[in-house]
Write an enzyme that holds these catalytic residues in place. Structure first.
Site, short mmCIF file in Angstrom:
data_model
loop_
_atom_site.label_atom_id
_atom_site.label_comp_id
_atom_site.label_asym_id
_atom_site.label_seq_id
_atom_site.Cartn_x
_atom_site.Cartn_y
_atom_site.Cartn_z
N GLU A 135 18.77 -60.31 -13.92
CA GLU A 135 17.84 -59.17 -14.35
C GLU A 135 18.47 -58.52 -15.05
O GLU A 135 19.84 -58.21 -15.11
CB GLU A 135 17.41 -58.28 -13.07
CG GLU A 135 16.74 -59.05 -11.88
CD GLU A 135 16.56 -58.16 -10.85
OE1 GLU A 135 16.29 -58.84 -9.66
OE2 GLU A 135 16.63 -57.06 -11.00
N CYS A 148 20.95 -51.77 -18.75
CA CYS A 148 21.62 -52.19 -17.50
C CYS A 148 21.57 -53.63 -17.38
O CYS A 148 20.47 -54.24 -17.18
CB CYS A 148 20.89 -51.47 -16.22
SG CYS A 148 21.41 -51.88 -14.63
N CYS A 155 26.06 -61.75 -5.89
CA CYS A 155 27.32 -60.94 -5.76
C CYS A 155 27.79 -61.25 -4.54
O CYS A 155 27.43 -61.65 -3.42
CB CYS A 155 26.73 -59.60 -5.66
SG CYS A 155 28.26 -58.33 -5.59
N CYS A 159 27.36 -56.14 0.13
CA CYS A 159 26.99 -54.45 0.47
C CYS A 159 25.71 -54.93 1.38
O CYS A 159 24.81 -55.39 0.89
CB CYS A 159 26.87 -53.81 -0.62
SG CYS A 159 28.28 -53.54 -1.47
N CYS A 162 22.18 -53.96 -0.08
CA CYS A 162 21.71 -54.62 -1.38
C CYS A 162 21.07 -55.62 -1.50
O CYS A 162 21.47 -56.88 -1.10
CB CYS A 162 23.17 -54.41 -2.37
SG CYS A 162 22.75 -54.78 -4.12
N GLY A 204 25.67 -58.22 -9.44
CA GLY A 204 27.06 -58.74 -9.51
C GLY A 204 28.01 -57.65 -9.42
O GLY A 204 27.68 -56.40 -9.62
N SER A 259 31.59 -47.32 -6.50
CA SER A 259 30.81 -47.25 -5.07
C SER A 259 31.50 -46.86 -4.05
O SER A 259 31.83 -47.82 -3.57
CB SER A 259 29.88 -48.37 -5.35
OG SER A 259 29.13 -48.58 -6.38
N LEU A 260 31.08 -45.61 -3.35
CA LEU A 260 31.94 -45.39 -2.14
C LEU A 260 30.97 -45.58 -0.85
O LEU A 260 31.32 -46.32 0.04
CB LEU A 260 32.29 -43.85 -2.03
CG LEU A 260 33.53 -43.34 -2.86
CD1 LEU A 260 33.57 -41.94 -2.76
CD2 LEU A 260 34.61 -44.25 -2.67
N ASN A 335 16.93 -47.19 -2.09
CA ASN A 335 15.61 -47.79 -2.73
C ASN A 335 15.20 -49.16 -1.68
O ASN A 335 16.07 -49.94 -1.71
CB ASN A 335 15.93 -48.32 -4.12
CG ASN A 335 14.60 -48.67 -4.86
OD1 ASN A 335 13.48 -48.11 -4.58
ND2 ASN A 335 14.63 -49.47 -5.66
N CYS A 378 17.98 -53.54 -8.78
CA CYS A 378 18.82 -54.73 -9.29
C CYS A 378 18.99 -55.81 -8.19
O CYS A 378 19.35 -55.56 -7.14
CB CYS A 378 20.18 -54.36 -10.03
SG CYS A 378 19.94 -53.64 -11.68
N1 SAH Z 1 29.09 -53.99 -7.85
C1 SAH Z 1 28.68 -52.85 -8.40
C2 SAH Z 1 27.21 -52.68 -9.37
C3 SAH Z 1 26.26 -52.97 -8.47
S1 SAH Z 1 24.73 -52.06 -8.71
C4 SAH Z 1 28.93 -51.55 -7.57
O1 SAH Z 1 28.93 -52.03 -6.50
O2 SAH Z 1 28.96 -50.76 -8.08
C5 SAH Z 1 25.00 -50.30 -9.08
C6 SAH Z 1 25.12 -49.30 -7.78
O3 SAH Z 1 23.41 -49.34 -7.13
C7 SAH Z 1 25.84 -49.58 -6.75
O4 SAH Z 1 26.33 -48.29 -6.13
C8 SAH Z 1 25.02 -50.29 -5.56
O5 SAH Z 1 25.46 -49.86 -4.12
C9 SAH Z 1 23.71 -49.36 -5.77
N2 SAH Z 1 22.51 -50.01 -5.24
C10 SAH Z 1 22.56 -51.31 -4.64
N3 SAH Z 1 21.34 -51.55 -4.05
C11 SAH Z 1 20.83 -50.26 -3.98
C12 SAH Z 1 19.41 -49.97 -3.03
N4 SAH Z 1 18.62 -50.98 -2.53
N5 SAH Z 1 19.10 -48.79 -3.35
C13 SAH Z 1 20.03 -47.87 -3.86
N6 SAH Z 1 21.24 -48.20 -4.68
C14 SAH Z 1 21.54 -49.24 -4.45
#
Ligand code: SAH
Length: 389
Positions: A135, A148, A155, A159, A162, A204, A259-260, A335, A378
């Site tokens: 996407e 974006c 990935c 997480c 996600c 990813g 991303s913490l 989300n 995403c």
């Molecule tokens: N791998 C990278 C990029 C991922 S997407 C990373 O971890 O940063 C970018 C951000 O969107 C990340 O902080 C990820 O944790 C967050 N994210 C992923 N799914 C989500 C969701 N369903 N709701 C809110 N944030 C989300």
């Protein structure tokens, strides 16, 4: 999927769900990411992408007694003048155009679905040559035209909240595929508008595919490319210290977002399993080294999950972790992903969390709904489409 989407412009193609089922699993954070199919890198079967470094456009020109600067002219046609095929490159000889069309491709993807939201946001589900899907999104905010983009199919980071990592990682994207997302999104803009910002926050883990991402971002900065300056490019990472250090050494000009999602190891490892073998201390130390080299403000992302990491105590732990760092915290209300047990924070818990941070003097930004929809969504569109076909 992006909330508020009003129109499906293309129907989804029938998908190949079995490919994902048989793909290697990456939930343990295993670094063994399969490489892209060889046909995307060389002319073994189909012609390669014209922007793929391994395709060797310069060398190809040289072998045909063409000046190498024509490669620049070709890039200008693609990025600045939006040529959709070599036939459009009217200042090249007819013979050269025919030969370019025979030996290279500009489009290795097809648009499987194109969705548009009321607020001007557009999202493309792209089908790659091997039928995998990724996407990418175009965001319109004032004068900004932000894209974006994805860096991998799936990935490996795992997480738990996600959608992108639910089936593990399938493969890295090629440089050509990363750039093609920019070309595809640019085609959605009227002729007098241009892309202004890039966020690598799609599907990813970008730092797990730096070898292919960095050449793509270099082309995006090139005046013959999109001419997007480095400070308008954000790379979002789960926090891989070795890869952050590589970026610190090679290229610290990008805006880095880490991303913490939790400020202590036990909770972070639960939410971000790859943290188990890394640990927050290493992530923060690598982020500090990047900050020292770049001088750019660091951003930390924190997805707020209702009743999981959104208490005032969680906020206090985050304040302690950040200490005296001049960082921006990007708070992203969760989300919801269909089938996953996590919930959005309540408005009350979100406000209390933000209050603690603000009172402690932390620079906070809540990602606005539009941004949250896009970044957070995403991986979701791909899943929904796969389930529906
Ligand atoms: N791998 C990278 C990029 C991922 S997407 C990373 O971890 O940063 C970018 C951000 O969107 C990340 O902080 C990820 O944790 C967050 N994210 C992923 N799914 C989500 C969701 N369903 N709701 C809110 N944030 C989300």
């Amino acid at each position: 999927m992006i909330g508020g989407m009003t129109s499906e412009i293309y129907p989804a193609d029938p998908g190949d769900a079995s490919a994902a089922e048989n793909a290697p699993r990456g939930r343990d954070g295993s670094p063994a990411v399969p490489p892209p199919p060889p046909s995307l890198l060389s002319s073994s079967s189909a012609p390669p992408h014209i922007l793929e470094p391994a395709a060797g456009l310069e060398e190809w020109l040289r072998q045909r007694q063409q000046p190498v600067w024509r490669a620049k002219a070709i890039r200008r046609w693609l990025f600045g003048r939006r040529a959709a095929s070599p036939a459009d490159m009217t200042d090249l000889s007819k013979d050269l155009r025919t030969r370019l069309a025979a030996d290279f491709r500009i489009w290795t993807t097809t648009i499987a679905r194109h969705s548009r939201a009321d607020d001007g946001t557009e999202k493309l589900l792209l089908e790659l040559e091997d039928r995998q899907r990724i996407e990418c999104v175009l965001l319109r905010e004032g004068d900004r035209r932000t894209v974006c983009i994805s860096s991998q199919v799936g990935c490996a980071m795992g997480c738990v909240f996600c959608a992108s990592g639910l089936d593990g990682v399938i493969r890295n994207l090629t440089t050509g595929e990363i750039l093609e997302q920019l070309l595809r999104l640019q085609q959605l803009l009227p002729a007098d508008e241009r892309l202004s910002h890039i966020v690598v926050m799609g599907m990813g883990e970008p730092l797990a595919n730096l070898d292919r991402l960095l050449p793509a971002l270099a082309t995006a900065q090139d005046p013959e490319g999109f001419g997007i300056s480095q400070r308008r490019i954000t790379i979002s990472t789960v926090g891989l210290p070795k890869a952050i250090d590589r970026l610190t050494e090679e290229n610290p000009g990008y805006h880095l977002a880490v991303s913490l999602h939790a400020a202590e190891d036990p909770l972070r490892t639960r939410l971000v399993p790859v943290n188990k073998s890394i640990g927050l201390a290493e992530v923060m130390a690598a982020a500090d080294r990047y900050w020292e080299a770049s001088g750019r403000r660091l951003t930390f992302e924190y997805v707020l999950l209702g009743s999981v990491n959104d208490s005032p105590e969680d906020a206090q732990r985050l304040v302690r972790l950040l200490g005296r760092r001049a960082a921006l915290v990007n708070v992203i209300p969760y989300n919801a992903v269909a089938g996953l047990p996590w919930r959005e924070p309540t408005p009350g818990s979100q406000e209390r969390f933000l209050d603690v941070l603000r009172t402690a003097g932390v620079n906070v930004q809540v990602r606005r709904r539009k941004g949250a929809r896009i970044d957070a969504a995403c991986g979701q569109l791909r899943r929904l489409a796969a389930q529906a076909t």
